[in-house]
Design an enzyme around this catalytic site. Structure first.
Site, mmCIF file in Angstrom:
data_model
loop_
_atom_site.group_PDB
_atom_site.id
_atom_site.type_symbol
_atom_site.label_atom_id
_atom_site.label_comp_id
_atom_site.label_asym_id
_atom_site.label_seq_id
_atom_site.Cartn_x
_atom_site.Cartn_y
_atom_site.Cartn_z
ATOM 1 N N ARG A 1 -3.781 6.514 4.229
ATOM 2 C CA ARG A 1 -3.354 5.401 4.545
ATOM 3 C C ARG A 1 -2.464 4.858 3.740
ATOM 4 O O ARG A 1 -1.252 4.150 3.640
ATOM 5 C CB ARG A 1 -4.503 4.101 4.725
ATOM 6 C CG ARG A 1 -4.924 3.974 6.107
ATOM 7 C CD ARG A 1 -6.424 3.633 6.237
ATOM 8 N NE ARG A 1 -6.483 2.044 5.561
ATOM 9 C CZ ARG A 1 -7.509 1.565 5.190
ATOM 10 N NH1 ARG A 1 -8.765 2.148 5.195
ATOM 11 N NH2 ARG A 1 -7.393 0.382 4.469
ATOM 12 N N ARG B 1 7.467 -4.662 9.785
ATOM 13 C CA ARG B 1 6.898 -3.125 9.456
ATOM 14 C C ARG B 1 7.868 -2.187 9.625
ATOM 15 O O ARG B 1 7.732 -0.880 9.366
ATOM 16 C CB ARG B 1 5.916 -2.701 10.856
ATOM 17 C CG ARG B 1 4.246 -3.216 10.378
ATOM 18 C CD ARG B 1 3.546 -2.659 11.712
ATOM 19 N NE ARG B 1 2.348 -3.476 11.490
ATOM 20 C CZ ARG B 1 1.436 -3.487 10.816
ATOM 21 N NH1 ARG B 1 1.405 -2.545 9.515
ATOM 22 N NH2 ARG B 1 0.289 -3.967 10.784
ATOM 23 N N ARG C 1 -16.082 -1.415 -2.580
ATOM 24 C CA ARG C 1 -16.246 -2.760 -1.699
ATOM 25 C C ARG C 1 -17.681 -2.749 -1.158
ATOM 26 O O ARG C 1 -18.186 -2.220 -0.552
ATOM 27 C CB ARG C 1 -15.320 -2.999 -0.605
ATOM 28 C CG ARG C 1 -15.111 -4.230 -0.370
ATOM 29 C CD ARG C 1 -13.922 -4.364 0.705
ATOM 30 N NE ARG C 1 -12.661 -4.207 0.187
ATOM 31 C CZ ARG C 1 -11.366 -3.788 0.846
ATOM 32 N NH1 ARG C 1 -11.463 -3.623 2.128
ATOM 33 N NH2 ARG C 1 -10.401 -3.746 0.361
ATOM 34 N N LYS D 1 -3.841 -7.720 -1.008
ATOM 35 C CA LYS D 1 -2.729 -8.636 -0.162
ATOM 36 C C LYS D 1 -3.456 -9.890 0.687
ATOM 37 O O LYS D 1 -2.825 -10.789 0.362
ATOM 38 C CB LYS D 1 -2.144 -7.454 0.667
ATOM 39 C CG LYS D 1 -0.840 -8.291 1.364
ATOM 40 C CD LYS D 1 0.060 -7.209 2.199
ATOM 41 C CE LYS D 1 -0.815 -6.399 3.002
ATOM 42 N NZ LYS D 1 -0.904 -7.226 4.457
#
Ligand SMILES: [Zn+2]
Length: 216
Positions: free
Chosen positions: A170, A88, A127, A13
């Site tokens: 998450r 949110r 990553r 994103k």
């Protein structure tokens, strides 16, 4: 045009928000950044926010709304906003619509990046950042090689706070929280689902074609 961008952790994103901002010359709105800026400016609102942060609490919706009003009332940003990580919850989404109307604006597109949980986890776990040249690689999708990276591999750093369980939590938390908001925008006929699984450039091409379709 004003855009809202949604996507779970690992959907890319942030990268796509940057692409959209650059390509369409828009302004990115992240409530996290707005909150931090306010604290740094030492305003009355800033000190209120700071005391909440120090207690480990989230900023309540009315503070967030105040910050959004500041952006919407700023003529520099008129009708060229990319909301990232906001709204949110459903209340914030409804409030945003009212505020936009008040400032004679609207949301043009709501983009939701979709990505498999497995792929999202691999993207985050894989990553690697080079601490020397700051290039970002991915162990699974874009590994550093002699061709694409000149530094010594010892400079490659992995984000230490990410383990598989945390990422899955998450990810699932995001889906739970966001689904009602996406339904809200779907009912308003604003929602576009984006396949967030491929290459960054391919994903952006999907986004670009949607955003230019109504530009005329
Ligand atoms: Zn390097």
């Amino acid at each position: 045009m004003n855009i809202i961008l949604f996507g779970p952790p690992g959907a890319g994103k942030g990268t796509q928000a940057d692409n959209i901002v650059k390509f369409f010359n828009l302004h990115r709105v992240s409530t996290g950044d707005l909150l931090r800026d306010e604290v740094q400016n030492n305003s009355d609102l800033g000190s209120k926010i700071k005391s909440l942060m120090d207690k480990g609490s989230f900023a309540p919706d009315d503070i967030i709304n105040d910050l959004i009003v500041k952006i919407l009332s700023n003529s520099e940003f008129y009708n060229r906003l990319v909301f990232d990580g906001y709204p949110r919850n459903l209340n914030q989404a409804k409030k945003l619509n009212l505020l936009l109307e008040k400032y004679n604006q609207k949301i043009s597109y709501v983009l939701s990046l979709k990505v498999d949980k497995k792929i999202a986890v691999k993207r985050i776990l894989g990553r690697q950042t080079c601490t020397k040249c700051k290039l970002i690689f991915n162990k699974y999708f874009n590994p550093p090689t002699k061709k694409n990276h000149i530094c010594d591999p010892k400079f490659l750093d992995k984000r230490s706070d990410d383990n598989e369980k945390t990422i899955i939590n998450r990810f699932e938390h995001y889906l739970d929280k966001t689904l009602p908001i996406l339904d809200f925008y779907k009912d308003l006929d604003l929602l576009h689902q984006i396949n967030g699984m491929g290459e960054i450039s391919v994903i952006f091409e999907q986004i670009r074609s949607i955003l230019t379709s109504l530009e005329t």
